[in-house]
Write a protein that holds these residues in place. Structure first.
Motif, short mmCIF file in Angstrom:
data_model
loop_
_atom_site.label_atom_id
_atom_site.label_comp_id
_atom_site.label_asym_id
_atom_site.label_seq_id
_atom_site.Cartn_x
_atom_site.Cartn_y
_atom_site.Cartn_z
N TRP A 612 24.46 45.41 42.05
CA TRP A 612 24.72 46.26 40.87
C TRP A 612 26.17 46.76 40.86
O TRP A 612 26.80 46.85 39.82
N LEU A 613 26.70 47.04 42.03
CA LEU A 613 28.10 47.47 42.12
C LEU A 613 29.03 46.33 41.70
O LEU A 613 30.07 46.57 41.07
N LYS A 614 28.65 45.10 42.03
CA LYS A 614 29.42 43.93 41.60
C LYS A 614 29.40 43.82 40.07
O LYS A 614 30.43 43.53 39.44
N TYR A 615 28.23 44.04 39.50
CA TYR A 615 28.11 44.01 38.04
C TYR A 615 29.00 45.09 37.41
O TYR A 615 29.71 44.83 36.43
N LEU A 616 28.97 46.29 37.99
CA LEU A 616 29.76 47.40 37.44
C LEU A 616 31.26 47.11 37.49
O LEU A 616 32.01 47.49 36.59
N ARG A 617 31.68 46.42 38.54
CA ARG A 617 33.11 46.10 38.66
C ARG A 617 33.59 45.18 37.53
O ARG A 617 34.77 45.20 37.17
N ASN A 618 32.67 44.40 36.98
CA ASN A 618 33.03 43.49 35.88
C ASN A 618 33.06 44.17 34.52
O ASN A 618 33.42 43.56 33.52
N GLN A 619 32.63 45.45 34.48
CA GLN A 619 32.64 46.20 33.24
C GLN A 619 33.93 46.99 33.14
O GLN A 619 34.23 47.82 33.99
N ALA A 620 34.70 46.75 32.10
CA ALA A 620 36.04 47.33 31.98
C ALA A 620 36.02 48.86 31.92
O ALA A 620 36.98 49.51 32.29
#
Length: 788
Positions: A612-620
Motif C-alpha cells: 500500500w505504501l508503494k501504491y501511495l508513492r505513485n500518487q502525486a
C-alpha cells in the motif's frame, strides 16, 4: 454599346425568344455558346451578367424536359464568379433528385470536359450537396474525389461541405486527413472549417484534440464565432469539464459574441449531468436576467439533474411547473421522468405517467418503453417487463437491441441463463442484431453459471461476425492490426494519394463490421477462467487480445494477478505487477488491494503494508516525507504509529478509502493476532472511520477464540450503534460463548435485548443450540433465586 448590337441580346429581346414552350432558338444559341465558347463574341461576359436571370428562368423553369441543356448551361455559367444564384442551384438540385438526374449530370460533365470547357468547384459543390440530401454520403465522397479527374481544385466551400459530410458520418479520421490535405494545398480554413472539425472531435470524445484545434484557429488568425464557441462549450460539458465551459461562456460574452439558447442549454445540461443541480438553478436565474427563457430542453436538463441526484420529488415539481406553462412536454422529458420514478422503485407511478403521456397525445418511443422495462426488471418484476416488451409493437414501435439486452441482463443476474439464451435466439430470429453489451451480458451470465464452454462458443460466434481485424488483414495485408494509430496513418496516406473514396469505404466498412469482442468481453472471459482455476486459458486470451490490437487495462491485469494468487502462483503475480507498470498501465488501487488480501491470507502482513505504501508513492498528491517516516515505523514494527500516520495523511484527501485498513484488520485476525487487530479497530473508531461488517465478524470471532469476551461484546455493540447487521452465525457464536462463561452469561441477556431493540428478528436469528443454552441459564437462575 456592344451588348445592344449582340445577336444574342437581340434574340433575347425579340418576341421570338420570349420564354415559351416554343422558344427553342435561345436554347440552341446558348448551347452553341457553351460548346464553342467563342472568344470573338465581345458581349459574352456582359450577357451573362445582364441576362443570366432570364436565362435561368427560361431554361430551368420552362424547359425542364431538357435537363441536359439546363445542366450544361448551369455548369458553364457557374465558373463565372459573378454568377451566383441560390435560386438556380435549388432548381438544379430539384432536377438532380428526379430519376436519372445524377447520371445525366455526370454525362454532361464528361461532355463538357471533352469540349475543353473548364469545370469549377461550384458545379461539383451542387452535385456533392445533392448526393448528401438523398443520404448518399459515399457518392458525395466519390464526387469530391473525382474532382481531380476534371482538373478541378476544391474551393473552401467544397472542402467544408465534404468535412461536414464525413463528420456527420462519424468518420472523423477521414475529416482530419482531408483537412491536412487542404492545408498542404494552401487552402486556408475559415471559421466554418474549424467549427465542423471541432464539433466532430468533441462528439468523438476527443475534447483535448478539439481544444488544440481551437488554439490553432487563433494562431491562424481566424476568429471564432457563436457556433464555434457553442460547439467547444458543448464538448467541454460532454467531457465533464463544466467549470471550464462556464469560463469559456464568460470569455465568449466578453468578446462580444452573445450566447444563444443552445449554449445556455448545453451548460445547464453539463452541470445537471454532474448532479450539480443547485448550481444549475443559480445559472438559470443569471441566464434569465440576460433574456434567456427556458424551453423544453432547459426544463428537461433540470428534471434530468434532479433525477440523477435522486431528488425525485423536486423533479416532479419542475415537471408539474412545466405543465402549467405554454411549453408542451415531449417524449424525451417524459422518458426522463419515467427513468427517475423507475430508478426510485416507483414503477407504478412511472407506468401511470406512460399512460398519461399517451392521453396527452405524446407517443412513447422504444427508448421510453425500455426505460420502464428496466425499472420493472430492477424490481424483479420480469412478467410485467416482458408484457411491456410486447406492448411496444402495438404502439407502432419495435423492440430494439437495448430492449432485449435489458431483459437478458436481469435474467442472467437472477440465474435464469437458459431463459436469457432463448431471448437472445429470439432476438436474432427477428433480425435484431445483438450489441457488444448483449453479448457481454450473456457471456458473463454463462461464466457465472459455470458454463465456460458455452461462454467460449458465444465469444467465437461474436468474433466470427464481420471482424474489423479480419477485414483489415484481408483487404490491407496480413500485417495489419486494428488500432487507432495505424488506422489514422492509413487514412492519411490514402487521402494524400487522392484515394478519398477508398479511405471513406475503409472507415465505413469498419464501422458497419458488426459486433466484435471488445476489451470488456475479454475481461469477462478472463475473469471466468481465473475463478474456475483455468489460469493458462486466461493467459491465452490475454495474449490473443493484444494480437487483436487491444491494450490490456488495469482490470485485465488485476483479474490475472488475482487468478495467479488463487492457484498459488504468487511469484508470477508479482512479476505481472512489474510488467504492468513497464507497459505503461498504472496499477489501480484494486490491483494493490488484491495483492494485499492474498499476502494477509499467507501471513505476510508487513508485505501487505509495504504494497500500500508503494501504491501511495505513485500518487502525486501524497507526501513522500510522511510516507518515508511511516516506512521507518513499519520496519520497527510500530503498528499503531504506522496506522495513525496513514490515517492522518489519508483523511486529508477527498478520495479516502477505508478498504486497506479493513484488509489489515482481517489479516491480523487470520494470523491469530486479535490484539493487533483490536489496535487497528480502536484507531479507526477514534478517527470515525467506518469499519466493515466482515472486519467486525472476524474480530469478534478471534476475540471469542482468545477468550476476550468483554472486547468481543464491545465490537458487537459497535455494530449495533452503527446499524451494521451481522449474520446469525457470528451472533450465535458470541451469545453461546457468553452463556458458557460462568461470569459473562448476564451479558448475553443484555445483548439479546439490544438486538431486539434495533430490529433483529430473534425468532429467525437464534439457533437451537443458543436457545438451549438460554433455557439452561434460566433454570439455573430460577433455582438460584428459589427459597431453601
Amino acid at each position: 454599346m456592344k451588348l445592344l448590337h449582340s445577336p444574342i441580346f437581340r434574340s433575347f429581346s425579340s418576341k421570338t425568344y420570349i420564354p415559351s414552350s416554343r422558344g427553342m432558338g435561345i436554347s440552341n444559341e446558348v448551347l452553341n455558346i457553351i460548346e464553342k465558347e467563342d472568344p470573338i463574341e465581345p458581349a459574352l461576359d456582359d450577357l451573362v451578367d445582364f441576362m443570366c436571370p432570364n436565362v435561368v428562368s427560361f431554361i430551368l423553369e420552362q424547359k425542364r424536359e431538357n435537363r441536359e441543356l439546363s445542366f450544361r448551361f448551369f455548369i458553364w455559367a457557374a465558373k463565372r464568379n459573378r454568377f451566383i444564384s441560390w435560386v438556380s442551384e435549388n432548381m438544379i438540385e430539384d432536377m438532380l433528385l428526379r430519376d436519372g438526374g445524377f447520371d445525366l449530370y455526370w454525362s454532361v460533365l464528361d461532355k463538357l470536359k471533352l469540349s475543353g470547357i473548364d469545370i469549377t468547384s461550384r458545379a461539383f459543390g451542387t452535385l456533392i450537396w445533392g448526393y448528401w440530401k438523398v443520404n448518399k454520403a459515399e457518392k458525395a465522397v466519390e464526387a469530391f474525389g473525382r474532382m481531380n479527374d476534371f482538373d478541378c481544385k476544391p474551393n473552401l466551400f467544397t472542402y467544408n461541405m465534404i468535412l461536414h459530410i464525413t463528420v456527420q458520418k462519424d468518420a472523423i479520421l477521414l475529416a482530419l486527413a482531408v483537412y491536412n490535405v487542404m492545408l498542404k494545398l494552401n487552402s486556408n480554413p475559415n471559421c466554418s472549417t474549424f467549427s465542423i472539425l471541432i464539433d466532430g472531435l468533441c462528439k468523438s470524445g476527443k475534447t483535448q484534440d478539439a481544444l488544440k484545434l481551437f488554439d490553432e484557429m487563433s494562431e491562424r488568425g481566424v476568429l471564432p464565432n457563436k457556433i464555434t464557441y457553442t460547439v467547444i462549450l458543448s464538448g467541454l460539458c460532454q467531457a465533464k469539464r463544466t467549470d471550464d465551459a462556464h469560463r469559456l461562456l464568460n470569455v465568449m460574452k466578453s468578446r462580444g459574441c452573445k450566447p444563444d439558447f443552445v449554449a445556455y442549454n448545453a451548460l445547464l445540461n453539463g452541470f445537471c449531468k454532474l448532479g450539480r443541480v443547485d448550481e444549475a438553478y443559480t445559472l438559470l436565474r443569471s441566464f434569465e436576467s440576460e433574456g434567456y427563457v427556458a424551453d423544453i430542453k432547459g426544463f428537461t436538463c433540470l428534471v434530468d439533474g434532479f433525477v440523477r441526484t435522486k431528488r425525485i420529488d423536486e423533479a416532479q415539481s419542475v415537471f408539474k411547473k412545466l405543465l402549467e406553462t405554454d411549453v408542451v412536454p415531449d417524449v424525451v422529458l417524459y422518458t426522463t421522468m419515467i427513468r427517475g420514478l423507475s430508478g426510485a422503485g416507483r414503477v407504478k407511478e412511472a407506468l401511470n405517467l406512460l399512460r398519461d403521456m399517451t392521453g396527452r397525445g405524446v407517443q412513447p418511443d422504444t427508448q421510453c418503453y425500455n426505460t420502464l422495462i428496466k425499472g420493472f426488471c430492477d424490481m424483479d418484476l420480469l412478467d410485467q417487463a416482458q408484457s411491456l416488451q410486447l406492448e411496444i409493437s402495438e404502439n407502432e414501435c419495435f423492440p430494439d437491441t437495448c430492449t432485449y439486452s435489458i431483459l437478458i441482463c436481469r435474467m442472467c443476474r437472477n440465474g435464469l441463463v437458459e431463459e436469457a439464451r432463448n431471448i437472445f435466439n429470439e432476438m436474432e430470429n427477428l433480425g435484431c442484431f445483438p450489441s457488444v453489451v448483449t453479448f457481454n451480458t450473456l457471456i458473463d451470465g454463462l461464466c457465472k453459471a459455470g458454463e465456460l464452454e458455452e461462454a467460449h462458443l458465444m465469444f467465437y460466434k461474436m468474433e466470427i461476425g464481420k471482424n474489423p481485424s479480419l477485414f483489415l488483414r484481408l483487404s490491407q495485408g496480413a500485417d495489419r492490426v486494428l488500432d487507432n494509430v495505424s488506422l489514422q496513418k492509413m487514412v492519411e496516406k490514402l487521402c494524400e494519394s487522392g484515394k478519398i473514396l477508398k479511405a471513406y469505404k475503409l472507415l465505413m466498412q469498419l464501422a458497419d463490421c458488426g459486433v466484435v469482442p471488445n476489451l470488456v468481453t475479454y475481461n469477462i472471459l478472463i475473469n471466468g477462467l481465473c475463478k474456475s482455476g483455468k489460469i493458462n486459458g486466461a493467459f491465452k486470451l490475454f495474449q490473443e487480445l493484444q494480437v487483436k490490437g487491444h491494450l490490456p487495462d488495469s482490470i485485465t491485469y488485476g483479474t490475472l494477478i488475482d487468478g495467479l494468487q488463487r492457484v498459488d502462483r504468487e511469484e508470477e503475480a508479482f512479476k505481472l505487477l512489474d510488467q504492468m507498470s513497464k507497459n505503461g498501465c498504472m496499477p489501480s488501487a484494486e490491483v494493490y488491494k488484491s495483492l494485499m488480501t492474498w499476502s494477509c491470507r499467507r501471513g505476510q502482513i508487513p508485505i501487505a503494508f509495504s504494497l500500500w505504501l508503494k501504491y501511495l508513492r505513485n500518487q502525486a498528491v501524497r507526501d513522500d516525507e510522511v510516507i518515508g517516516l511511516i516506512e521507518k515505523h513499519l520496519e520497527k514494527g510500530e503498528l499503531e504509529k504506522v496506522v495513525r500516520g496513514l490515517l492522518e495523511m489519508d483523511l486529508k484527501l477527498e478520495d479516502f478509502d477505508s478498504s486497506p485498513y479493513n484488509i489489515w484488520l482481517i489479516g491480523m485476525c487470520q494470523e491469530r493476532k486479535p490484539r493487533d487487530a483490536l489496535k487497528i479497530f480502536s484507531l479507526l473508531e477514534e478517527f470515525n472511520v467506518m469499519i466493515s461488517a466482515p472486519s467486525c465478524v472476524m474480530l469478534i470471532h478471534s476475540l471469542c477464540e482468545e477468550g476476550n469476551l468483554d472486547q468481543a461484546v464491545e465490537v458487537f455493540l459497535y455494530t449495533l450503534e452503527r446499524g451494521v447487521r451481522l449474520m446469525p452465525r457470528i451472533c450465535n457464536r458470541l451469545l453461546q460463548s457468553l452463556l458458557r462463561s460462568q461470569d459473562k452469561a448476564q451479558h448475553a441477556v443484555g445483548l439479546l435485548e439490544r438486538m431486539r431493540s434495533v430490529g433483529y428478528n430473534l425468532n429467525d436469528y437464534l439457533h437451537s443450540g443458543t436457545r438451549s443454552l438460554f433455557r439452561r441459564w434460566n433454570r439455573r437462575e430460577t433455582e438460584h433465586l428459589s427459597p431453601g
